[in-house]
Design a protein around this motif. Structure first.
Motif, PDB file in Angstrom:
ATOM      1  N   UNK A 130      -3.185   9.231   1.587  1.00  0.00           N
ATOM      2  CA  UNK A 130      -1.726   9.290   1.539  1.00  0.00           C
ATOM      3  C   UNK A 130      -1.189   8.821   0.191  1.00  0.00           C
ATOM      4  N   UNK A 131      -0.045   9.354  -0.206  1.00  0.00           N
ATOM      5  CA  UNK A 131       0.652   8.851  -1.396  1.00  0.00           C
ATOM      6  C   UNK A 131       1.746   7.887  -0.938  1.00  0.00           C
ATOM      7  N   UNK A 132       2.470   7.242  -1.848  1.00  0.00           N
ATOM      8  CA  UNK A 132       3.458   6.230  -1.458  1.00  0.00           C
ATOM      9  C   UNK A 132       4.616   6.743  -0.598  1.00  0.00           C
ATOM     10  N   UNK A 133       4.775   8.051  -0.464  1.00  0.00           N
ATOM     11  CA  UNK A 133       5.801   8.565   0.449  1.00  0.00           C
ATOM     12  C   UNK A 133       5.392   8.354   1.899  1.00  0.00           C
ATOM     13  N   UNK A 134       4.067   8.212   2.149  1.00  0.00           N
ATOM     14  CA  UNK A 134       3.567   8.114   3.523  1.00  0.00           C
ATOM     15  C   UNK A 134       2.827   6.819   3.825  1.00  0.00           C
ATOM     16  N   UNK A 135       2.489   6.038   2.797  1.00  0.00           N
ATOM     17  CA  UNK A 135       1.785   4.779   3.048  1.00  0.00           C
ATOM     18  C   UNK A 135       2.014   3.820   1.904  1.00  0.00           C
ATOM     19  N   UNK A 136       2.230   2.550   2.297  1.00  0.00           N
ATOM     20  CA  UNK A 136       2.289   1.452   1.333  1.00  0.00           C
ATOM     21  C   UNK A 136       1.500   0.283   1.903  1.00  0.00           C
ATOM     22  N   UNK A 137       0.987  -0.608   1.078  1.00  0.00           N
ATOM     23  CA  UNK A 137       0.261  -1.774   1.589  1.00  0.00           C
ATOM     24  C   UNK A 137       1.127  -2.542   2.583  1.00  0.00           C
ATOM     25  N   UNK A 138       0.527  -3.016   3.680  1.00  0.00           N
ATOM     26  CA  UNK A 138       1.313  -3.738   4.684  1.00  0.00           C
ATOM     27  C   UNK A 138       1.880  -5.066   4.205  1.00  0.00           C
ATOM     28  N   UNK A 139       1.313  -5.631   3.114  1.00  0.00           N
ATOM     29  CA  UNK A 139       1.837  -6.890   2.572  1.00  0.00           C
ATOM     30  C   UNK A 139       2.958  -6.580   1.577  1.00  0.00           C
ATOM     31  N   UNK A 140       4.220  -6.885   1.915  1.00  0.00           N
ATOM     32  CA  UNK A 140       5.340  -6.558   1.018  1.00  0.00           C
ATOM     33  C   UNK A 140       5.200  -7.149  -0.373  1.00  0.00           C
ATOM     34  N   UNK A 141       4.569  -8.318  -0.481  1.00  0.00           N
ATOM     35  CA  UNK A 141       4.478  -8.994  -1.769  1.00  0.00           C
ATOM     36  C   UNK A 141       3.581  -8.271  -2.765  1.00  0.00           C
ATOM     37  N   UNK A 142       2.787  -7.313  -2.320  1.00  0.00           N
ATOM     38  CA  UNK A 142       1.923  -6.595  -3.261  1.00  0.00           C
ATOM     39  C   UNK A 142       2.352  -5.135  -3.453  1.00  0.00           C
ATOM     40  N   UNK A 143       3.459  -4.750  -2.843  1.00  0.00           N
ATOM     41  CA  UNK A 143       3.874  -3.348  -2.936  1.00  0.00           C
ATOM     42  C   UNK A 143       4.292  -2.952  -4.348  1.00  0.00           C
ATOM     43  N   UNK A 144       4.863  -3.872  -5.101  1.00  0.00           N
ATOM     44  CA  UNK A 144       5.223  -3.555  -6.487  1.00  0.00           C
ATOM     45  C   UNK A 144       3.970  -3.392  -7.341  1.00  0.00           C
ATOM     46  N   UNK A 145       3.004  -4.275  -7.131  1.00  0.00           N
ATOM     47  CA  UNK A 145       1.729  -4.134  -7.851  1.00  0.00           C
ATOM     48  C   UNK A 145       1.109  -2.775  -7.540  1.00  0.00           C
ATOM     49  N   UNK A 146       1.095  -2.417  -6.265  1.00  0.00           N
ATOM     50  CA  UNK A 146       0.478  -1.152  -5.859  1.00  0.00           C
ATOM     51  C   UNK A 146       1.216   0.042  -6.470  1.00  0.00           C
ATOM     52  N   UNK A 147       2.533  -0.003  -6.439  1.00  0.00           N
ATOM     53  CA  UNK A 147       3.308   1.092  -7.016  1.00  0.00           C
ATOM     54  C   UNK A 147       3.015   1.248  -8.498  1.00  0.00           C
ATOM     55  N   UNK A 148       2.974   0.122  -9.212  1.00  0.00           N
ATOM     56  CA  UNK A 148       2.666   0.168 -10.640  1.00  0.00           C
ATOM     57  C   UNK A 148       1.272   0.700 -10.905  1.00  0.00           C
ATOM     58  N   UNK A 149       0.292   0.289 -10.092  1.00  0.00           N
ATOM     59  CA  UNK A 149      -1.078   0.742 -10.300  1.00  0.00           C
ATOM     60  C   UNK A 149      -1.243   2.216  -9.917  1.00  0.00           C
ATOM     61  N   UNK A 150      -0.497   2.656  -8.920  1.00  0.00           N
ATOM     62  CA  UNK A 150      -0.513   4.080  -8.564  1.00  0.00           C
ATOM     63  C   UNK A 150      -0.028   4.929  -9.741  1.00  0.00           C
TER      64      UNK A 150
END
Length: 229
Positions: free
Chosen positions: A171-191
């Motif tokens: 999945x891409x970020x339209x359909x899945x994001x890490x369940x821990x909100x505190x790491x979602x910005x890190x994940x978005x940046x790394x994506x």
């Protein structure tokens, strides 16, 4: 005659020296050969993504050869094991055949502490199927192999719990994001950094999802990437 021969050899040696660049020049040449890292805001990075429709036709995981022998071809560990070793909070013991025992990891997708390497997956931040959809279908087999085993960028491969990685799937970020909100910005940046590093595209839904984070809670996130040519 012997003296003349010695002088001749000495002159030849001196003549050859200038053909080799001094160490400082060699270092400079190496720096010039390596692609410079790009640094920008998440919003600007999202704006650099090329938008196209995705196409899954012809995809199989076998299109991306992995795992290979890793960066250290002499250590007996493949790429995935080397990522586990690099990301361990407490280093495991490495046994015969690169069997890992003990050690401790933090799965950043869900914040779980893990003490069994067998409970972890080495995940591609941008999954192989998503990469295929976004441009990798047109790559050579060699470039796909390089992508699947990319240890040169920390964002490319990450050790996470198998359970969460299964939920992420391709999945891409339209359909899945890490369940821990505190790491979602890190994940978005790394994506985004992974997509820019490999010149992968995004589709409309994906781009809109990325903008929500880039223009909202993750507006201070910085993206760093070194393009692969």
């Amino acid at each position: 005659m012997i003296k003349n021969l010695v002088r001749g050899l000495g002159a030849l040696s001196l003549a050859l020296v200038p053909l080799l660049p001094p160490p400082a020049a060699q270092t400079a040449q190496a720096a010039q050969a390596a692609p410079a890292a790009e640094v920008t805001t998440l919003a600007d990075a999202v704006g650099l993504l090329k938008v196209t429709e995705e196409n899954r036709a012809g995809y199989t995981r076998a299109s991306f050869r992995h795992w290979t022998a890793g960066e250290d071809t002499a250590d007996g560990c493949d790429t995935s094991a080397e990522v586990l070793l690099a990301e361990a909070v407490v280093a495991p013991t490495v046994g015969t055949g690169c069997k890992l025992t003990g050690g401790r990891w933090t799965s950043y997708f869900d914040g779980q502490e893990v003490t069994d390497a067998g409970s972890l997956d080495v995940a591609h931040t941008v999954a192989l199927g998503e990469a295929w959809d976004s441009g990798a279908s047109a790559w050579t087999a060699g470039r796909r192999e390089a992508y699947a085993n990319d240890q040169a960028a920390d964002a490319s491969l990450v050790a996470v719990t198998s359970r969460t990685n299964r939920r992420k799937s391709d999945h891409d970020p339209a359909d899945w994001m890490p369940p821990s909100p505190e790491v979602q910005c890190r994940y978005t940046g790394e994506w985004v950094s992974t997509k820019l590093r490999w010149q992968l595209t995004a589709d409309d839904r994906e781009l809109e999802a990325l903008k929500v984070y880039a223009e909202g809670p993750c507006e201070d996130t910085i993206v760093r990437y070194a393009p692969v040519t």
